[in-house]
Every structure is written in structure tokens, then in C-alpha cells.
Design an enzyme around this catalytic site. Sequence first.
Site, mmCIF file in Angstrom:
data_model
loop_
_atom_site.group_PDB
_atom_site.id
_atom_site.type_symbol
_atom_site.label_atom_id
_atom_site.label_comp_id
_atom_site.label_asym_id
_atom_site.label_seq_id
_atom_site.Cartn_x
_atom_site.Cartn_y
_atom_site.Cartn_z
ATOM 1 N N CYS A 197 0.947 -1.442 -0.064
ATOM 2 C CA CYS A 197 0.348 -0.272 -0.232
ATOM 3 C C CYS A 197 0.715 1.352 0.046
ATOM 4 O O CYS A 197 1.103 1.820 -0.283
ATOM 5 C CB CYS A 197 -0.787 0.205 1.151
ATOM 6 S SG CYS A 197 0.009 0.274 2.683
ATOM 7 N N HIS A 248 -1.545 0.709 8.201
ATOM 8 C CA HIS A 248 -2.012 0.977 6.244
ATOM 9 C C HIS A 248 -1.831 2.504 5.374
ATOM 10 O O HIS A 248 -1.779 3.093 6.196
ATOM 11 C CB HIS A 248 -2.858 0.478 6.222
ATOM 12 C CG HIS A 248 -4.374 0.133 5.118
ATOM 13 N ND1 HIS A 248 -3.671 -0.750 4.469
ATOM 14 C CD2 HIS A 248 -5.053 1.086 4.431
ATOM 15 C CE1 HIS A 248 -4.108 -0.532 3.012
ATOM 16 N NE2 HIS A 248 -4.544 0.640 3.119
#
Length: 1047
Positions: free
Chosen positions: A98, A348
Site C-alpha cells: 500500500c 496501512h
Amino acid sequence: MAPRLQLEKAAWRWAEAVRPEDITHEHIELAYRIAVSACKRGACRRNCKGNPNCLVGIGEQSWLGEIDENTFHNIDDPNSERRDKNTFVGLTNLGATCYVNTFLQVWFHNLELRRALYRFQNSRAEGHNTDSDYEPRTICEHLQYLFALLQNSNRRYIDPSGLVKALGLDTGQQQDAQEFSKLFLSLLEDTLSKQKDPNLQNVIQQQFCGQFSYVTVCNKCGRESPLPSRFYELELNIQGHKNLTECVTEFLKEEKLDGDNRYYCESCQSKQNATRRIKLQSLPRTLNFQLMRFVFDRQSGHKKKLNTFISFPEVLDMEPFLEGREEKCTYELSAVLIHRGVSAYSGHYIAHVRDAHTNDWYKFNDEEIEKMEGKKLQLGIEEDIAETAKSQTRKPKCSKGYHCSRNAYMLVYKQQTEEINQTESPVDVPAFLQKLVEQDNRKFEEWCSEMSDMRKQSVDKGKAKHEEVKELYELLPAEDGQSYEFVPLEWLKKWLDDSTAIKEIDNSQFLCTHGKLHPDKIGEAKRISLKAADLLFSRYGGGPRLDRSSLCRDCVTQRCRVIRLKNQLNEDYREVTNLAKSALKSEESGFWIGKASLRSWRQLALDQLEEDEEETKHNNSKINGEKSSPGTKADGVKGDSEDGDGEEMKNFNEDILCYHGGLSILENDRRLVSAEVWNKLRMYFPKAPEFTQDHDPCQQCMRLEREGKENEALNRMMANEQKSSLLNLFQEKNRPTLQKWPQDTDILYIVPLYFVEEWKKFIRRPAKGNPVSNVGNSILLCPHGGFMFTYDSMLQGDAQHIALLWPAEWEVISKMFLVDQVISICRIHDKTQDNGNVQYQTHPDLCRECREGFIFQQQRDMREYTQATVYVRKVIDKKRMIKESAPEFSVSGSDVEDEKEEPKLDGEKDPDFSQTEGGAKRQKLNDTVSLPTAVVTTTSKSGIRRSTRHRKLRGEKALIVSANQTLKDLKIQIMHAFSVAPFDQNLSIDGRCLKDDSATLGSLGVIPESIICLKADEPIADYAAMDDVYQVCMPEEGFKGTGLLGH
């Protein structure tokens, strides 16, 4: 419908009154439950397995009535993968990539960078034949093709695995996002610098590169020494600051150089006090601010995340920070990169990016892209995600035109321009790249078409199946008097379950040994009409077909016989029970029967009947190709007795057999019963051992019993004699010690402590053990016959191997036991000196060579051990860090006393407390001599022997370690045992702190049986960081071995 067990009883109730030879076809149909009423639809919540006529609850509900076509779709709609109009394209997260996706989206929205990359000379792409797939090779080729797909692809998201693979990134390992940004831009700049187009060569510098100087000013002469340097982002410390302006101000603030850090002034030709500051000289078009959220914590030795709120403006004026520049230098916020999570090792990454054409804000979260409402950036939701119960900090109020974030780690500002130039104009994809994009779009459309066709096929198949089920289900019930067949219940369920493939009908599992339908399998089969059976077998095949002629008369007859036998058994059991209560008449001849057999005989008889049935089932399984499951009665495993007390009997009356096969001499285990009782029992157990009342017990057992009693009496006499002669040795009273030599003797004798302990065991339990016959003193000698211990060593650790005896005790022992070697120690007074010096001499003399070898071996074992035990003691305060428990008194070395619970320390309880057994270890003298395991003992000045066996205390656990493992490895073990992170552990041994994580336990002086004190730091406010301890313990290699470093 009645429960299954009730149906089972009702099906066989007739067998109690019908003899096997009188069974008719009507009885057989009752056993197979042919006449049981079928259940009406809606009457049963689930299918009645005991009723072969119940066809409700087998999965038919979903097929009866009208069905929506969408229920037949087993493939997702391919249009859900299609890109919506006026939206951007996402990037697939390949596991932990990510952080890569966020930067790719930010760089894609830099129109000048995208336009420059499209001008990159790519001869392979320009000459590519669209008949085959295009595979980029270089980093620029991958990025160029990826940007073209992001711009004009029809897909909702694309796969960046080509670029990630070319860079050599580990898709399962999350890396430092800021380091990735620096390395990738550096790699891109190096690649583009080799292009012929000058605009392309310098695009990275034009977009991202600025310049500042480190200006050093001598305090003495005032000379300025500038050192120019380029930057691609400004790394700002956020600790202790509230807004971006404060961070930039600190970055540029003046630093004093004095003391050891003085500056060498070339003008003064000496080290002088000076000041140093950073002077911004030029700023790039795209200004990147790296907020240093991930910092190294010196106390823990690992990275941590700073969850500090930082406010930043939508429009940033950099003019106050540029010296000697009067033109406007205004920047507008264009991207905010966010890290969700409270730890530096997990979380994340997402990106908020402003569209350069519409000025709308979008949130890029891998495959998902969300447009913000209005024209303003919204970070509120992202800030709530990182909140935890222990780390909730009130978000500061932001002024108009400002934003606050505790998760933003990079801010991207774009320089404002007064006129509209090419930056805002659309970026066209070159023709050669557009051709590749169209090729990918065609492949996507073909995939969508294939998926749509498959969805249509599944709908058509579902509709056909719907019509088939509606037609056949109405034909399934078999009416009274009509022909019928049996099919498996499970097959019918799978036929009605559209998610499973339908196989042919297999009735072989229902066959008995006679090749017909087994009555016990009727609960797994369903009776259907012959017409429905013909249609099912014609469409799906299978067999064998089981109709009315398949009802097995032989199996029903056998079951009837078993039922009647069980009923007869119950009657005989009641009669035997009543007869056994009556006393045997004097003139009546009786039979011996085991008490356990008498309690359990009915269960044993039932087991025999069930074994016969299980054997039949076992044979039936072999015919059907099944395997008998282990643990069934067919395998010889019997259940607990329902009539007895749970004992497991193999055969009736074998409990009164001795080892020699005769009548047992244990009269309490058997009793006499009348001949009438015995005759009834023998009907069920014709092969049982039979012993009449006048049968003599086994002669061999009687002889052995007499001999055993004689030996036991002799042992008791011997034990009493030895105990009375050596009472002080047994009670450990008035024992001689080496620390305070007795005044009334100059000689003491030595025996192994192991001999004394074994002798005590015999004295305590003479009937249970064998007497000790010899004193094995040779175990204390080396192969040369020399003694292994010195006087000083016997005062300390070697006292665990020996016991001291008075001369009178030795005289008794030498008469009562066989002694292989006399060992003594003498006190010798030196009469030549007036100070009364005393020496001690052992006999045999000390073998110095073997003694040195023994000491060397002990020291080496201390340094080179494997699989040794150490004890980690968790303490609460400093007082307990240095506190050691007092040794426990041991008045004897018996096994009973060894098992006693140890006293616990008073004070604060610890949840990690556990108690386990401690034990002493055998120590080797050399390659041929070893000392037996014994309780480790020392002797105090008062003459009372105290045990030094390790006593486990509250908050202490034993760990298995080796000398060559590191302190870090030990801390990880401690983490698992105590749930204390390695960076929160303070370890010490004997008051000495253990600090070097890379050092081995052997080098740190940790030896077997050591007690290591653990003092845990206060728990961190963020408990979620414990989830990342495993990653913390892994060596951090960054981007080593990847294409970002030129590999």
C-alpha cells in the site's frame, strides 16, 4: 413426526412377541418402516431421518415457487470491475504494498512528471506487436505503461505487480515509505538523466529539487562559510511542535558550535566557536515535506511512531523563509499521505490527492477511490481510525484554511502560478502507449464478455434445474400399494443443492452381507416412487437399484433373535440377582465366581451379542468397500459396564485366574454361588473357567506367598536392627561437620550421599523395597583410585555428593554392608608449630590430575551447556530485585518431603506465578566416573543439613536455554512466558545487569540453574504496539537486495 429413537422402537416392537421362524413379510415391512406416514410440507423443521417416507427438509424449499434469476449467478458481475465515468483507476495491494500505491498515485497526479515520462524513448513499446502481451523491462518503461493504464484503462483498478517485481520488492514486507520515496526518485532521476531530451533529463530536478546551504559563521572573525546542498524533500522534526510553520522554523534555526564541536575557521587557522544554520536558496515546483513520525527510540532500541497532531495550511507562503528573495513564493496543498495505525512496524497507507484539473479531492486507498464532498480536504475520518482507548488525545481546533492530522507523514505542496499554463492542460497519452492500453482494454472486454456468457449459462442451467426439480419432486412420494425404490438421502440433498456437482446414485453403501438393504441403513435412505426412480437413474445413472425385493429377511430374523435374547437376558439377570442374595445351603455344592464378573455378567453377555452384530456390520462394510472405524466394538473395544463399577472385563470369570491359570489365592475377589446360578451363567458363557467349591487354589501362588511373607518379615527385622544401630544417621541428629570439626575424634568416614538416601528409603518401607547390601564408595574415586574432592571443596559445592560418618557408625556399617573401598578424612595437628596449625588428609589421597580435569569439565559445562534450565524471577520493586529466598530446612531426604509444597513469599501477588518441580542434576567427574542424582545439600555450622535444591518462588518460571544463544533470544523467550516486550525488560543476575542483546549467555556469565531477575518497565500507553514485537525482533534490512539500490 416422532423422534428417531421412538420410530426405531416402534419398528421392532413386534419382535418381542414373534418367534424368528414365524416372521412374515408384514413384519419385515414394519422393520423397514414402510407404512410410516409421510410428513406434510411445513410440518417438519428438518428432515426426519428415522422415517424413509419423509421427503421434507432436504433442500426443496429453495426450488419450489418462483425464483429470482440473480440466485443462479455463481460469478460476480464483471461490470463491477469496470471503471466508472469520470473516475480514477485504483491499484491492487499485493500484500503489503500500500505504501508503493500511495506514491504512485501522487506521482501520477503530477502532470508535468507524467507528461515527461510519456516522452521517454521506448523503442520496444513503439515497435510492439499487439498480437502478444507487452512486458516492460526497465523501471521507466514500467512506470510509463502504468501511468498510461491509470489514465485510460477501462478497469476499475490495475495490477502494479510488474513494477513491484522489477524493483525486487517483497510484497509481504511493509517497508519505510519515506525511504522508498527517496530511493525511487533517485533511481528515476539517474535513469532519465541518460535521455537525450534535456527537458526529460532534468524533470526530477525541476519538479522536486531545491537548494539550500549550510552557512557557518565564525564568532571571532565573522567569516561565513557556505556549503551548498540539494534537497528533494525537507525532513521536519515534529516532536514538540504544533504546526508546520514551527517545524520549518526549527529546521532553519541557528545552531551553536562550541566545546568539542567547535568549527575550524580557515581564516583564523584554528578551532573557534561558531554558529551554523540552513539557508534556503531555491525551492522546487513541487515541495515535499517529510514529517518525521517514525523515529528511533534509544531507550527501547526500536522505531516508534509519534502520534503528534500537526496543523498545516491549504496555502503556504514560503517567502518568509527565503532570504534575499522578494518575489512571491506561494504553494498550494496538493497531496497528503496518511499512515493508519499506532505502530511504526505495521498499519496501512492511503493518499489524499487533489485533482489538478477540477481541484476536487480524492482519497486513494489501493483499489478503492472515494471523491470528497465539496472542494475541501476532509481528514476527520482518517484521524478517528488511529484512536485507541489508551491514546485518545483531543484534536486541536483548526483555523479556517488549515488542517490537523496525527497520521500525516508527508505533505505535498504545488507552486501557485498566476496564469493558466500547460500544467493544467490535459496530458495526452502517446499513440504507442495508447495502442498498448487499448490492447489491455480489449483483453478486459473479452474477459467481461466471457464472464457474462458464463453468468448467462449459469442462469439457463439454473432454470433447467428448477423445472426438473419441480417436475420430479412431485413424483418422489411413493403412494400405498405402488412400487417403490430406495435412494440415498445424501444424494437427494446434493441433487437439490445447486452448489455441488451431482454424481451417480450409489446404493452400495446400504447393502448387507446378503446383498440386500440393511435394516440399520433405512434411516439414511428414502423411499420414492418407481416412476421417480426410473427418471433419476436414467438421468444420473448408478445403482444397485433397491426395490421391495431388496428387504432382507435374514437380517430381520437375526435382529429379532437378538431382541428376544436381550429380553431373556433381562429376565435371567433379575433371577440371578435374587438367587445370589440367598446364602448357600451347607449341603449344597457351590461354584467360585469372580465378584467383578458377577457384577458385570449382563454387560458382558450384551457385549457378546453386540460383537456378533458388529461383526455382521464389519463384514457388510467390507462388501460395501468401507473401512471400519477404529474404536468400534468390532475391533474388540468394549464399553464401560452399566451394572458394575466401571471395570473392564475381557472374559467372564477370568478375574479369579492367577498368572499360572489356576484359581487365585485372593479370596476377597471371589464368592460362592449355587449350581442353579452357575448353570444359568454358563448358558451365556460356556467357555468360562469353572471352579467348584472344593477346588484348591494355585499351589505355585501359595508357595510364592509364603516365601514373600518370610522375606518381608526378614526385611522388617533387618530394617529395625539397622535403624536402631544407626538411629542418628537415620534421623540426621548429631551429625559431624567439616566446618566445625568434632573435638572427640580426629577421623571421619565418608560414604556417598546416594547410599544414605537409598538406605533411608529401605528403612521407611522395608516391605516395599529391597535392602541395601553394599556401600559403593568407588563412585567417589577416579580411575586411578584417588579421591576426587579436597577439604575446601567438601565445605562448599561438593558436599552434595558425600555424607560424613562417626567412627562408631562406620564400624557398624562395615559389619552390616559390603564396602568396596574405605574413604576417610583425618585431622592432623602440627606439633612443630606453636600456633596449633591443623591439616586435613584424606585416604585415599587426592588425585590432583583428575581433580583438575573435573574442575575444568565443570567450568566448561558452565560455558558450553545446551538445553539447560535457568529461572527467571519477575519482581515488582527494587527490594525484591535483590532479595533471595532463605534456604528451606530439610529434616530428611524422603520422597514424601520432596513433594511438599514450598512456602511462598509474602507480598504482592504476580499473575505470572507458577509452581513446578525442581530437580538436581547428575554431574560428571570425568569420562568414566559420574555421580548419581541426589538432593543437593550443604552443611551449616550448627550441623543441620539444609537442602539447596532450587525452590521456585512466586513470579518465577523455568526456561530452557543454551550458552550460545544471545540475550535477545532469551528476551524473546521471556516475552512469551511473561508477556513483557523485550524493550521493556530489565534483566539482572547476582545484582549485575545484562545489557548487550547481541552477547551470548555464556559470555554474560549465565550458567545452568541461574536465577535471572526480571524488572518490567511500566506498560506503554499504546498496547497495540505489542502486536509488532515479533517484527521488532526481526533484523531490519530495508530495501537491501532490491532494484532501488541498483541490484
